[in-house]
Design an enzyme around this catalytic site. Sequence first.
Site, mmCIF file in Angstrom:
data_model
loop_
_atom_site.group_PDB
_atom_site.id
_atom_site.type_symbol
_atom_site.label_atom_id
_atom_site.label_comp_id
_atom_site.label_asym_id
_atom_site.label_seq_id
_atom_site.Cartn_x
_atom_site.Cartn_y
_atom_site.Cartn_z
ATOM 1 N N GLU A 167 0.829 -1.215 0.000
ATOM 2 C CA GLU A 167 0.000 0.000 0.000
ATOM 3 C C GLU A 167 0.860 1.260 0.000
ATOM 4 O O GLU A 167 0.597 2.214 0.733
ATOM 5 C CB GLU A 167 -0.962 -0.003 1.200
ATOM 6 N N GLU A 171 -6.591 -8.008 -0.720
ATOM 7 C CA GLU A 171 -7.182 -7.969 0.621
ATOM 8 C C GLU A 171 -8.670 -7.705 0.516
ATOM 9 O O GLU A 171 -9.095 -6.573 0.294
ATOM 10 C CB GLU A 171 -6.529 -6.872 1.484
#
Length: 807
Positions: free
Chosen positions: A183, A254
Site C-alpha cells: 500500500e 485484501e
Amino acid sequence: MVWFGLCLILLAVVTGGRNMMVKGVNVSYDGRSLHIDGQRKILFSGSIHYPRSTPDMWPSLIDKAKQGGLDVIQTYVFWNLHEPQPGQYDFTGRNDIVSFIKQVQQQGLYVSLRIGPFIEAEWSYGGLPFWLHDVPGIVFRTNNEPFKFYMQNFTTKIVDMMKAENLFASQGGPIILSQIENEYQNVEGSFHDDGSRYVNWTAQMAVDQNTGEPWMMCKQDDAPDPVINTCNGMKCDETWKGPNSPNKPSIWTENWPSFLQGFGEEPYMRSAQDLAFHTTMFIIKMNGTFVNYYMFHGGTNFGRTSAAFIITGYYDQAPLDEYGILRQPKYGHLKDMHAAFKLCLQTLLYGNLAIEHLGDNQDAYVYTGNAGECVAFLVNNSSKEGVEMVFRNTSYTLPAKSVSILPDCKNVVFNTGMVNTQASTRSMQPVIRFDSAQQWQAFSEAVPQFDQTSLRSDTLLEQMNTTKDTTDYLWYTMRMELNSSEAQYMLHVNSLGHVLRAYVNGALVGYAHGTRKVTNFTFENTVSLSTGINNISFLSIMVGLPDSGAFMERRSAGLREVLIQELNFTNSPWGYQVGLLGETLAIYTDEGSSKVSWSQYQNPSTITWYKTTFDAPEGTEPIALNLGSMGKGEVWVNGQSIGRYWVSFKTPSGLPSQTWYNVPRSFLKPSGNLLVLFEEEYANPLNISLDTVSIDKVCGRVSDSHPPRVNSREVSGHYRWRPMPRVHLRCPKKQIISKIVFASHGNPSGDCENYSIGKCHSSNSQQVVEKACLGRRQCSVSHTPKSFGEDPCPGTPKTLLVDARCE
Ligand SMILES: *[C@@H]1O[C@H](CO)[C@@H](O)[C@H](O)[C@H]1NC(C)=O
Ligand SMILES: *[C@@H]1O[C@H](CO)[C@@H](O)[C@H](O)[C@H]1NC(C)=O
Ligand SMILES: *[C@@H]1O[C@H](CO)[C@@H](O)[C@H](O)[C@H]1NC(C)=O
Ligand SMILES: *[C@@H]1O[C@H](CO)[C@@H](O)[C@H](O)[C@H]1NC(C)=O
Ligand SMILES: *[C@@H]1O[C@H](CO)[C@@H](O)[C@H](O)[C@H]1NC(C)=O
Ligand SMILES: *[C@@H]1O[C@H](CO)[C@@H](O)[C@H](O)[C@H]1NC(C)=O
Ligand SMILES: *[C@@H]1O[C@H](CO)[C@@H](O)[C@H](O)[C@H]1NC(C)=O
Ligand SMILES: *[C@@H]1O[C@H](CO)[C@@H](O)[C@H](O)[C@H]1NC(C)=O
Ligand SMILES: *[C@@H]1O[C@H](CO)[C@@H](O)[C@H](O)[C@H]1NC(C)=O
Ligand SMILES: *[C@@H]1O[C@H](CO)[C@@H](O)[C@H](O)[C@H]1NC(C)=O
Ligand SMILES: *[C@@H]1O[C@H](CO)[C@@H](O)[C@H](O)[C@H]1NC(C)=O
Ligand SMILES: *[C@@H]1O[C@H](CO)[C@@H](O)[C@H](O)[C@H]1NC(C)=O
C-alpha cells in the site's frame, strides 16, 4: 511377488499424484487471468499469518482452509521477528516460515508470499525492525540509500531461503505470487519525486530476484511493468479502477471479511452475504482471477507484536475465528460459493461473455462455450423494489444486492444473499476459577523517584528513542521544591501517547489515555504538594508501535510538556527508568519469579504483578482467559506473553473490545503452569477464569426460494440437481445434538438470532426434527411438506428453522 510389484507401482502412482508440485510449473498472466502451465485460473486465497498462531495449529488451519475451498494461502513475512538485530536471524518456532510453507504445500495448496518487507499488518512498526530507526541518515520507504540497502538485504535473504528450499512454483514449490512493498501509494505523495523513484527501484529490485513468478504491489496504481497492481478493500468490484495495463490481471489482495479493531472500538461485523456478493461481482465484472480473504484466520497478536492500540485477538470475525473454530455461517457460505464457482470455471474462463440487461439494476452475465456450455450469473444490484427477472423464459427471484449462480444457465445452485449454512454460537465455559486469595501472590512495582534514576536529561525525551521498543513502559521522574506551605496545584501534562499514570510522592493522582485514531492527549488534575521536595513520577505507556504513514522513523510518543500551575518543567532535569523492575528481572518466568519477594494477595492495588499456577484443563478444546475483572496490562503463561489486555477501555456500547485472551494449549504442561499478570489499575484477579471455547449451538434456516446446497464432491463439472433445500446441522467433533431448542416448519418469523412460530406451523415440527437429529453429530432435514406429513398451509411459501444444542 507379482502382487507385491504391482503394489509398488500403485504406490508410486499414488505418491506421484500427491506430490504433483515436484515438477516446476509456469505461472504467467495476461489481461484475462493468471495462468498456471498455460491454463487460466480463478484462485481463492486466504491469509493465515504463521506467527499469529502456534505451529501445532498450522496443519488444521490449512486443512480447514482447503476444506473451505481455498486454493492458496497468503502470508506476510515478518521482518522484525526474523531479524531482531542486524544480521541475526530467527526462523524457529512460530517464526518457522519454511516449515509453514512446506505444510501448505503438503496439503496441495499454493502460497502467495507478501515479503514487504514493510507490511503494516496492524503489526508492531509495520514489520520493520526497530533498529532501523537508529541507522544514520535513514528515511523509511523512499529513495534513501540506507533504507534501500537493508530492504534489499532482507528481501534477498528471504528469496534466497525460498530458493534454497525449492519453494517457488518454477522450482516445483507452492509459491505462485510474491509481493513487494505494501500500500505504498498511501504515502508516495509525501516523498514527491523520490516516491516514484522508490517505486521504480523497488519493482526492479524485486524482478531482479528472479523468482520465476509474477510480483505484485497492492494499492499501487503506478506499479511498473511487469509488476501487477492489485486492490485492497471491501468492494474492489465497485471502487477499483482495475489493472494499470490491459495485459495485467485483476487481483484482490485484501478482501476484508471483517476489519482491524482497536481497544475501545466495536468489532466490525461484515455479513457472509455482503462478502459473497462483492467477491462474485469482482470475478464477473472485473475479470477477477485471484481473491484473497484478509484474514481467513486472524489469530493472536502474542506478546507486544500488535501495532498501536490494536487488540490482541486479530480478525476474530474471520471465517476461522481467533481459535481456529469455523465462524458460521461465514465459512460455510464462502465454501458453498467456492464450490459453485468450481462448477463453472471452464466456461467462465474460456467461454464468450455477453451481458444482458434484464431490468433496472438487473443483469445476466452469460458465458457460452463452443460446445454449447452455458453458465449464467444473475445479478440483482437493486436495494429498492425492482422488477421480476425473466431469464430464458424462466422467472427468478433474488434478494436485494445478490447474485445467483447457474452453472447450466437454468438451475440456481447458489445465491450470494441466501445462506444455506448453519449459524453457530460460540460459548466460553469456565473450567478453572482463580477465586481464592490463597492461590495468588502479589508483587508491587515501586514508583521510582528522581534520586533513584540513573538516566538523566534536561528535557522530556521521546519515548521510542529511549526504550528502543524493549518495553511499553517509561518512567519520567522529577523533583519540585515547594517553599511555601502545602497547597493545591494544577498539574498539566501533554502527552503524545499512549497512556499516562501520574504519581505525586508515590501516590497515584490520575490517569489518562489517547485512542487509536488520536493518540495524543492532555492530562489535568489538581494535586496537593507538600512543603519541601516533592517527587513527581509519570508512567508513560505505549500500546504498540505505529505501523503506517510516511516518516514513521520520526514518529513521537511519550510526554511533551509538563506544567505545574504556571511553572514550565518541560526543559528541566528529568530522570528516567526504562521498563518495569518485573520486566528487567523477567519475574513472569519460573526462574525470574524467585528474584523478588512475593506477598500474599490482599487487596487490589495498582501497578502490581500477580502470580498463580494451574493445571492444564483436560481435553483438546481451545482455552482462553476471561480477564473481564481486570483493567489493563499484560499476561504471561509459562514465561510466554499471550499479549496485552485492556478491558477497562470500553467500546461505545459499554463492553470491553476483548474480554477473552487465547492461551494456546501448546504453551501448557500438564500441571503447575505459571500464570503471571501485570496490572496497571485497581483490578481484581480473583474473578478471572480459564474457559474452554466451543460451539454449543447450531441453527439452520431455509425457505422455498433457497437454492439447494452444492455438494463440494460434485465440483468436477457434473452435479446432481436437488430441487429442494434442506437444513443441515453439524456439531463439532466429539459432540452430538443433545436438544432441539426450536423447530418450526411453516412460516416462522425472524432468523437464527431471534425467532418465533408464525401463523403457519406443522404441529409435528419438533418431533420430526428430533427424530432426524437427536443423538447424532449431524443431520439433514428436508424442507418439503412431505417430510412433515401434511402441508399445514397450502399455497403459503414454507420456511424451516431449527435451532439445536451441541454437547
Ligand atoms: C475481460 O476479459 C475479456 C477477455 O480477455 C476482455 O474482452 C474484457 O474486456 C475483459 N473485461 C474487463 C472488465 O476487463
Ligand atoms: C510460461 O508461459 C508463458 C505464457 O504461456 C510463456 O510466454 C512463457 O514462455 C512460459 N515460460 C516458461 C519458462 O516456460
Ligand atoms: C546483508 O547484510 C549483512 C550484514 O548485516 C551481510 O552479512 C549480508 O551479506 C548481507 N546480505 C546481502 C544479501 O546483501
Ligand atoms: C518510474 O518509471 C515510470 C515508467 O514505469 C516512469 O514513467 C517514471 O518517470 C519513473 N519515475 C521516476 C521518478 O523516474
Ligand atoms: C451496483 O450499485 C452500486 C450502487 O449501489 C454501484 O456503485 C455499482 O456500480 C452497481 N453495480 C453494477 C454491476 O451495476
Ligand atoms: C431485487 O431486489 C429488490 C429489493 O429487495 C426486489 O424488490 C426485487 O424484486 C429483486 N429483483 C429480483 C429479480 O428478484
Ligand atoms: C422462450 O419462449 C419463446 C416463446 O414461447 C420461444 O420462442 C423461445 O425459444 C424461448 N426461449 C428460450 C431460450 O427457451
Ligand atoms: C535519540 O536519542 C539519541 C541519544 O540517545 C539522540 O542523539 C537522538 O537525537 C535521538 N533521536 C531522536 C529522533 O529523538
Ligand atoms: C524554592 O527555593 C529554591 C531555593 O531557593 C529554588 O531553587 C526553587 O526554584 C524554589 N521553588 C519554587 C517552586 O519556587
Ligand atoms: C494532538 O495533536 C494534534 C495534531 O498535532 C493537535 O492538533 C491537537 O491539539 C493535539 N491534542 C492534544 C490534546 O494535545
Ligand atoms: C522524595 O524523594 C527523596 C529521595 O528519594 C526523599 O528523601 C523525600 O522524602 C521524598 N519526598 C517526599 C515528599 O516523599
Ligand atoms: C513550556 O516549555 C516548552 C519547551 O520550551 C514550550 O514548548 C512550551 O510552549 C512551554 N509551555 C508554556 C505553556 O509556556
